[in-house]
Design an enzyme around this catalytic site. Structure first.
Site, short mmCIF file in Angstrom:
data_model
loop_
_atom_site.label_atom_id
_atom_site.label_comp_id
_atom_site.label_asym_id
_atom_site.label_seq_id
_atom_site.Cartn_x
_atom_site.Cartn_y
_atom_site.Cartn_z
N HIS A 124 -65.99 1.59 -63.67
CA HIS A 124 -66.42 1.24 -62.31
C HIS A 124 -66.11 2.45 -61.42
O HIS A 124 -65.16 3.20 -61.69
CB HIS A 124 -65.61 0.02 -61.87
CG HIS A 124 -66.02 -0.60 -60.57
ND1 HIS A 124 -65.64 -0.08 -59.35
CD2 HIS A 124 -66.76 -1.70 -60.30
CE1 HIS A 124 -66.13 -0.85 -58.39
NE2 HIS A 124 -66.81 -1.84 -58.93
N ASP A 201 -57.48 -0.08 -65.42
CA ASP A 201 -58.22 -0.83 -64.42
C ASP A 201 -58.47 -2.23 -65.01
O ASP A 201 -59.34 -2.42 -65.85
CB ASP A 201 -59.55 -0.11 -64.13
CG ASP A 201 -60.48 -0.97 -63.27
OD1 ASP A 201 -60.07 -2.05 -62.83
OD2 ASP A 201 -61.63 -0.54 -63.07
N LYS A 227 -61.12 -11.87 -58.09
CA LYS A 227 -61.83 -12.07 -59.36
C LYS A 227 -61.15 -13.13 -60.23
O LYS A 227 -61.72 -13.60 -61.20
CB LYS A 227 -61.98 -10.75 -60.10
CG LYS A 227 -62.85 -9.76 -59.32
CD LYS A 227 -63.40 -8.68 -60.18
CE LYS A 227 -63.81 -7.47 -59.37
NZ LYS A 227 -65.19 -7.53 -58.92
N CYS A 369 -71.95 -0.66 -59.17
CA CYS A 369 -70.87 0.32 -58.90
C CYS A 369 -70.46 1.06 -60.15
O CYS A 369 -69.28 1.41 -60.32
CB CYS A 369 -69.65 -0.35 -58.26
SG CYS A 369 -70.01 -1.21 -56.75
C1 LIG Z 1 -64.04 -2.93 -63.56
C2 LIG Z 1 -63.82 -2.97 -62.08
N1 LIG Z 1 -62.93 -2.15 -61.54
C3 LIG Z 1 -62.66 -2.14 -60.22
C4 LIG Z 1 -63.32 -2.98 -59.37
C5 LIG Z 1 -63.02 -2.93 -57.91
O1 LIG Z 1 -62.51 -4.15 -57.48
P1 LIG Z 1 -62.35 -4.43 -55.90
O2 LIG Z 1 -63.69 -4.16 -55.31
O3 LIG Z 1 -61.96 -5.87 -55.85
O4 LIG Z 1 -61.30 -3.52 -55.40
C6 LIG Z 1 -64.29 -3.85 -59.88
C7 LIG Z 1 -65.07 -4.73 -58.98
O5 LIG Z 1 -66.14 -5.18 -59.29
C8 LIG Z 1 -64.53 -3.86 -61.28
O6 LIG Z 1 -65.43 -4.68 -61.83
#
Ligand SMILES: Cc1ncc(COP(=O)(O)O)c(C=O)c1O
Length: 415
Positions: A124, A201, A227, A369
């Site tokens: 991401h 992550d 989430k 993203c």
């Molecule tokens: C794999 C992964 N990492 C990081 C994030 C970032 O999360 P947040 O937007 O809640 O900070 C997401 C959000 O979709 C994600 O799917």
């Protein structure tokens, strides 16, 4: 009695969304954010309506109550992720800010010119951009570990790019595009063999599997409350105590110092963990709400989540394969999450998503993203249906009927 994971009503009634004016929508976007059970909404409301005080600041009864609930949420979070020391749980705005904190504070401290930071193309942006920026700022090299057809990095693949200059390895637990799981214990071990730190992550991983941060021996683990069915605006950075103690605070302000030396910055004494990394008023309602979400999730556990999601995902994929020849699924081999990523051949993902939206089906369209994942897939964008425990077989039936319409999108357009 063991939960009947085939029962579509097992979780449904816990979620007020389905009784709301939007309850007729099919919500297949849980990888973006999960729906909230009533107990989470109630916990947030209870804080705001009956003990809305700041924490750790006063000597009044309301402040005590708020502080007690806030601290209890931290203890729960620590137990939930397998951390024996709740001081290693730092509350943040979300996974993004947790990962940025590690990169900008810890990374800035340990990465020097000529060093290497290893990540993958299946990350991401929140686990890619902070490392890219750090590498650029420190004159370090960003290295991509090779991925397999489901976006995973094997320990062997990681080993093939590790050198004595590798300082940090930053990889996902579960990819938000491929939905497949990395073996983070083996990857952490591979990183440690070279003396590198392993940052995970966990934003998608934690929705389907315990983080087990100590057993997995990760150095840092980041995730978001929203989430796992908690509120938005709250997340966690777990870090090993000795690393969090060395890491300079990323922010400075109230409630994070013991003594202030007004003449000499070096004389200012920051508090112990976790407060030294939590400057200012924290998102108290969200912390308490996340605590309620953890209680909810643990009341049935990951095994039930996995079995229910496996059942739903397998049903969706088998019907798509059997009945939708023009739908190309990019991750059908994954068995780790509710993520199904696909495109309708010849139809742009945004056009296809509008067909789903017209039928009241909420899915994600775009690059989610992760432009790098789409570079791996060799497509600019995709559609992503993401399932969670409250979804039902009959919602998937509706989805399949709309998928067939989306396959005919060009025919409809040019007829
Ligand atoms: C794999 C992964 N990492 C990081 C994030 C970032 O999360 P947040 O937007 O809640 O900070 C997401 C959000 O979709 C994600 O799917």
């Amino acid at each position: 009695m063991p939960a009947n994971i085939y029962d579509d009503n097992l979780f449904r009634r816990d979620f007020p969304f389905f009784e709301s004016e939007n309850g007729g929508y099919v919500y297949f976007n849980s990888a973006a954010t999960a729906l909230k059970p009533r107990c989470v909404i109630d916990a947030v409301c209870a804080y705001y309506s009956s003990y809305s005080a700041n924490v750790d600041r006063g000597v009044d009864s309301l402040g005590y109550k708020a502080t007690e609930m806030y601290n209890a949420a931290r203890e729960k979070t620590a137990a939930f992720i397998g951390a024996s020391d709740s001081g290693t749980v730092i509350f943040t705005r979300g996974a993004t800010s947790a990962l940025n904190m590690v990169a900008s504070s810890f990374g800035n401290m340990v990465v020097e010119s000529g060093d290497e930071i290893v990540t993958s193309m299946a990350e991401h942006h929140s686990n890619f951009l902070p490392w890219q920026q750090l590498a650029a700022a420190r004159g370090a090299r960003l290295v991509f570990a090779p991925t397999d057809s489901l976006g995973r990095v094997t320990p062997q693949a990681l080993g093939s790019v590790m050198t004595e200059r590798t300082r940090i390895v930053a990889l996902n637990h579960i990819s938000n595009v491929y939905g497949a799981k990395n073996d983070i214990r083996a990857l952490a071990a591979a990183a440690h063999e070279y003396g590198a730190y392993f940052v995970c992550d966990g934003a998608q991983g934690i929705t389907h599997e315990s983080a087990m941060v100590e057993e997995n021996n990760v150095d840092f683990y980041a995730f978001s409350g929203h989430k796992i069915m908690g509120p938005t605006g709250i997340g966690v950075l777990y870090g090993k105590r000795e690393l969090l103690e060395k890491m300079p605070p990323a922010e400075f302000g109230g409630e994070m110092v013991y003594t202030v030396d007004y003449e000499n910055a070096a004389g200012t004494q920051f508090k112990d963990l976790p407060e030294r990394h939590e400057a200012g008023t924290m998102p108290i309602a969200q912390v308490i709400g996340m605590g309620a979400a953890i209680d909810y999730l643990m009341s049935f556990g990951y095994d039930v989540i996995r079995r229910r999601v496996d059942f739903l995902r397998d049903y969706m994929i088998s019907r798509l394969e059997a009945e939708c020849p023009n739908i190309e699924i990019y991750n059908k081999g994954q068995r780790d999450s509710g993520i199904v990523t696909f495109n309708v051949r010849g139809v742009h993902s945004h056009d296809a998503a509008s067909v789903f939206d017209n039928d009241g089906i909420i899915i994600r369209a775009g690059h989610h993203c992760s432009q790098t994942s789409h570079a791996l897939l060799c497509v600019p964008t995709s559609l992503r249906a993401s399932l969670y425990i409250y979804n039902t077989k009959s919602e998937i039936d509706r989805f399949i009927e709309t998928a067939k319409k989306a396959e005919g999108f060009l025919d409809v357009l040019f007829s």
